[in-house]
Scaffold this motif. Structure first.
Motif, PDB file in Angstrom:
ATOM      1  N   PHE A   1       0.829  -1.207   0.000  1.00  0.00           N
ATOM      2  CA  PHE A   1       0.000   0.000   0.000  1.00  0.00           C
ATOM      3  C   PHE A   1       0.862   1.256   0.000  1.00  0.00           C
ATOM      4  CE2 PHE A   1      -2.577  -3.308   2.081  1.00  0.00           C
ATOM      5  CZ  PHE A   1      -3.590  -3.371   1.139  1.00  0.00           C
ATOM      6  N   THR A   2       2.179   1.085  -0.143  1.00  0.00           N
ATOM      7  CA  THR A   2       3.065   2.251  -0.133  1.00  0.00           C
ATOM      8  C   THR A   2       2.894   3.041  -1.420  1.00  0.00           C
ATOM      9  OG1 THR A   2       4.880   0.890  -0.945  1.00  0.00           O
ATOM     10  CG2 THR A   2       4.755   1.240   1.429  1.00  0.00           C
ATOM     11  N   LYS A   3       3.217   2.430  -2.552  1.00  0.00           N
ATOM     12  CA  LYS A   3       3.168   3.163  -3.824  1.00  0.00           C
ATOM     13  C   LYS A   3       1.758   3.656  -4.134  1.00  0.00           C
ATOM     14  CE  LYS A   3       7.535   2.299  -4.846  1.00  0.00           C
ATOM     15  NZ  LYS A   3       8.586   3.302  -4.924  1.00  0.00           N
ATOM     16  N   PRO A   4       0.731   2.827  -4.051  1.00  0.00           N
ATOM     17  CA  PRO A   4      -0.591   3.342  -4.440  1.00  0.00           C
ATOM     18  C   PRO A   4      -1.242   4.246  -3.393  1.00  0.00           C
ATOM     19  CG  PRO A   4      -0.725   0.995  -3.914  1.00  0.00           C
ATOM     20  CD  PRO A   4       0.718   1.370  -3.833  1.00  0.00           C
ATOM     21  N   PHE A   5      -0.818   4.182  -2.116  1.00  0.00           N
ATOM     22  CA  PHE A   5      -1.515   4.982  -1.106  1.00  0.00           C
ATOM     23  C   PHE A   5      -0.550   5.915  -0.365  1.00  0.00           C
ATOM     24  CE2 PHE A   5      -3.933   5.637   2.896  1.00  0.00           C
ATOM     25  CZ  PHE A   5      -5.089   6.147   2.342  1.00  0.00           C
TER      26      PHE A   5
ATOM     27  N   LEU B   1      -9.823   0.699   2.881  1.00  0.00           N
ATOM     28  CA  LEU B   1     -10.082  -0.453   2.004  1.00  0.00           C
ATOM     29  C   LEU B   1     -11.519  -0.919   2.171  1.00  0.00           C
ATOM     30  CD1 LEU B   1      -6.843  -2.575   2.498  1.00  0.00           C
ATOM     31  CD2 LEU B   1      -7.718  -1.829   0.287  1.00  0.00           C
ATOM     32  N   ALA B   2     -11.953  -1.002   3.425  1.00  0.00           N
ATOM     33  CA  ALA B   2     -13.260  -1.599   3.705  1.00  0.00           C
ATOM     34  C   ALA B   2     -14.406  -0.723   3.208  1.00  0.00           C
ATOM     35  CB  ALA B   2     -13.400  -1.856   5.204  1.00  0.00           C
ATOM     36  N   ASP B   3     -14.231   0.605   3.271  1.00  0.00           N
ATOM     37  CA  ASP B   3     -15.381   1.453   2.936  1.00  0.00           C
ATOM     38  C   ASP B   3     -15.294   2.057   1.532  1.00  0.00           C
ATOM     39  OD1 ASP B   3     -13.651   3.625   3.092  1.00  0.00           O
ATOM     40  OD2 ASP B   3     -14.343   4.250   5.060  1.00  0.00           O
ATOM     41  N   GLY B   4     -14.301   1.620   0.746  1.00  0.00           N
ATOM     42  CA  GLY B   4     -14.259   2.039  -0.650  1.00  0.00           C
ATOM     43  C   GLY B   4     -13.465   3.309  -0.915  1.00  0.00           C
TER      44      GLY B   4
ATOM     45  N   ALA C   1     -10.311   2.557  -3.052  1.00  0.00           N
ATOM     46  CA  ALA C   1     -10.599   2.403  -4.485  1.00  0.00           C
ATOM     47  C   ALA C   1     -10.855   3.768  -5.126  1.00  0.00           C
ATOM     48  CB  ALA C   1     -11.803   1.480  -4.671  1.00  0.00           C
ATOM     49  N   GLN C   2     -11.580   4.599  -4.406  1.00  0.00           N
ATOM     50  CA  GLN C   2     -11.891   5.951  -4.877  1.00  0.00           C
ATOM     51  C   GLN C   2     -10.597   6.765  -5.084  1.00  0.00           C
ATOM     52  OE1 GLN C   2     -14.274   7.830  -1.912  1.00  0.00           O
ATOM     53  NE2 GLN C   2     -15.333   9.180  -3.367  1.00  0.00           N
TER      54      GLN C   2
ATOM     55  N   ILE D   1      -5.857   8.752  -8.529  1.00  0.00           N
ATOM     56  CA  ILE D   1      -4.399   8.813  -8.622  1.00  0.00           C
ATOM     57  C   ILE D   1      -3.876   8.193  -9.918  1.00  0.00           C
ATOM     58  CG2 ILE D   1      -3.624   6.644  -7.523  1.00  0.00           C
ATOM     59  CD1 ILE D   1      -2.670  10.151  -6.456  1.00  0.00           C
ATOM     60  N   ARG D   2      -4.613   7.232 -10.481  1.00  0.00           N
ATOM     61  CA  ARG D   2      -4.134   6.569 -11.704  1.00  0.00           C
ATOM     62  C   ARG D   2      -3.994   7.554 -12.861  1.00  0.00           C
ATOM     63  NH1 ARG D   2      -8.083   1.987 -10.305  1.00  0.00           N
ATOM     64  NH2 ARG D   2      -6.758   0.535  -9.142  1.00  0.00           N
TER      65      ARG D   2
END
Lengths: 425, 425
Positions: A258-262, A305-308, A311-312, A317-318
């Motif tokens: 979860f480092t790079k994406p978050f 993660l659990a509440d979405g 993903a949002q 970020i993508r």
């Protein structure tokens, strides 16, 4: 000077050989010299980091009954809720809906780096061999060096596909020289790889699984999927080694983060390893090294993660990183780097460019080009760091992650100018 | 079953021997069985954890210009500001005002556990020897076991002082059997020690320094000061090994933590090692294992250290733990444990009791008393886990940290009742 200062200090065999990893130098450079525009650091973009979201989540956790458990020790393997979320996340990738694992196959680590280190420490004695790609993640090469392990390149075809005929021959050769027993793992960076930016096609993974099944010992594959979540269009269709039937029953270690994406600053990674014997060894080692990753940062990530909201955030970020990569690539192009004979593809994930200079061009730390870049105020990762052996000297890894759009353009100009200047000297 | 499942998986020599550390069992027990009153877990008190303070600080960080750097990678050695605060904190202890070190002697780690592991990994090969106290921190014994290192008890006098005559003889004996070259470190838990609750008097440290100076090699001392901040009245007057002139020029590794005094769930510890060669080896290893502890949790702790809220919190928490220890001790006494011949001192720091049962009493995991306690719903740490060799079986470690006052009283009743019952069978 105290006389005792002069007495010899005796380190362990490997401890005495430890040298400063390049990652530490590069990070210190980037952190301490703000005038230097760093295309080297694999940092994410400060301005895009989810600080307000994190503040919001911490306030929610503080208001939750019993919320202070997040500041208490957690389990050695990580928060059960986070481990369940990891499984859910993995099952959301196409083709992986029925992934054969649950939270008991998951271990939360201090970034994926700790997982790579522990997997290697559990498997390898000094002198053992790990197969790596060509190029491979340079920090992992230093893990191997630090543990006295020999990296050997997986034979590859032009374009980067695995050369299975070559791999067969390599295995036969190791068998002939009685070295096959030293072969302990295969390390793959499989999605938007650091540094090659390639994704390994599913066909290569399947063929690898089939080949490994013919061996008379179990050879673990360590799959480093650190950038898998950072795709731009659709997620890459290749299933993971723990999801492919060709690997069923083979020991696979899948490592994500979860480092790079978050948030790189939260240092939370994870390993999914359906082979519970192998995972158990890693868990036992973890129990000695720190008996659990920080519960607090795990709780924050578990919540989003659990509440979405994770993903949002990823959906935001993508395209951000896609834009940055294109800005860097376009600026290099406009500055005339392609005319100088340099080539690269713009990948569809991650935030790195893997750039090939003309064959005779030397990009190493001690080469004139490197010094020209430092003088012009731009930093890159020399590509030769990323090879186990037979290193070409004409590659560089550039990162679009950390600089602002304006500074990316400026850095590209400086880089191309140094390239032009180094051409003519 | 897949045929390949049956193929042998080859671990590294030490990896293959890894077994489940007791800490992991005990923590999992405590976390998963809420009806069991745990006097075993070295957890702090959930209700006293600074969650509101942390929420406040995160909101401040989020409002700070550039605050998102806290979610970015930091330096391998840790945040410079936090490292400066560590030095300031150490210099506030009486007699340590002129401690010879600065932030470059400090390394931030994942709790002090990682520091203990890395120090040992850097110094010791399998078969090497580390001297430990009698009793010593049982998790460290498992670190040694995991690295194949032999723990040997420091000779001690009744009451726990170091027996220097015995130590001399031990060193001579090691020299005679050509084992002295295997002696790699001395490990001391020096303030309100886990489990003995003792503080090592300054005189013992001075004598140890003087003895080590007579050796013809440099023998590092690892000082584990995890509970130093958790004193009740005044801080213990003994200076640390890195502050004492008798240790000048000797390699000393001082390890402290913000877990016990602030938040175990943030997992931030530190090492101060003025010997920069030795520290450099640890830094290089850290660069391979995770290249830096989570920047975010470091930033939170740096903030409260710098503005005095850490000190303020400690002033609140110290009497809290003093009260809890006294409640536990009083309840054991009222339940008649002393009449059964059990003895203990109430320490002036930490949150542990080190309790001695009558000589023939057996407190080990497999003994009837342990099962009686589980049946009665109370958990403790058997004292025999805390000895390198020649373990007595009649000690237990009890922690007052985690349970509420009411539950402490109930746990003490259950414990004393199990003790009485086990007496009569």
């Amino acid at each position: 000077m105290e006389p005792s200062v002069l007495k010899p200090l005796r380190y362990s065999t490997l401890g005495g050989q430890l040298t400063d990893p390049a990652i530490v130098h590069l990070m210190a450079n980037a952190l301490s010299n703000p005038d230097l525009l760093s295309l080297a650091a694999g940092f994410t973009d400060n301005l895009a980091l989810p600080l307000d979201l994190v503040k919001e989540v911490v306030a929610e956790v503080a208001a939750r009954p019993g919320g202070s458990e997040t500041l208490q020790y957690g389990m050695n393997s990580g928060r059960p809720g986070l481990r369940r979320e990891v499984v859910r996340l993995l099952r959301e990738f196409p083709g992986e809906e029925s992934l054969q694992c649950d939270e008991n196959s998951v271990l939360i680590t201090n970034g994926s780096q700790q997982a790579l280190y522990m997997a290697t420490q559990v498997l390898c004695d000094p002198g053992d061999i790990v197969l790596v790609e060509k190029p491979t993640y340079f920090v992992y090469l230093e893990v191997l060096k630090g543990l006295g392990v020999r990296p050997v390149s997986l034979p590859s075809l032009p374009g980067g596909r695995i050369d299975f005929e070559g791999l067969r021959k390599l295995i036969d050769r190791l068998g002939d020289s009685d070295e096959l027993k030293r072969l302990k793992a295969v390390y793959l960076v499989s999605y938007h790889a650091n540094p090659s930016t390639r994704c390994i096609p599913e066909e290569d993974k399947k063929n690898l699984g089939n080949l490994l099944r013919t061996l008379d010992f179990a050879l673990p594959v360590i799959e480093d999927a650190a950038y898998r979540d950072l795709y731009f269009g659709e997620s890459h269709p290749a299933r993971s080694i723990i999801g492919l039937p060709e690997f069923a029953g083979l020991p696979g270690i899948y490592s994500g983060t979860f480092t790079k994406p978050f948030s790189t600053g939260m240092k939370v990674g994870y390993t999914c390893c359906p082979n519970l014997d192998l995972l158990g060894k890693m868990l036992n080692l973890k129990g000695q090294q720190d008996f659990g990753t920080a519960n607090f940062t795990q709780a924050i990530i578990e919540t989003v993660l659990a509440d979405g909201r994770y993903a949002q955030y990823l959906r935001k970020i993508r395209p951000h990183y896609a834009r940055k990569l294109h800005i860097l690539s376009d600026a290099l192009e406009e500055a005339g780097l392609r005319q100088l004979g340099w080539t690269w593809d713009v990948p569809d994930g991650g935030f790195l460019l893997w750039v090939r200079a003309p064959d005779e061009f030397d990009t190493r730390f001690d080469a004139p080009f490197y010094h020209a870049c430092i003088a012009d105020g731009v930093l890159y990762v020399p590509g030769d760091l990323c090879f186990a052996e037979g290193s070409p000297y004409n590659f560089v890894r550039l990162s679009a992650g950390v600089l602002s759009n304006e500074r990316l353009v400026e850095a590209a100009k400086r880089f191309a100018s140094a390239a032009r200047h180094s051409e003519t000297i």
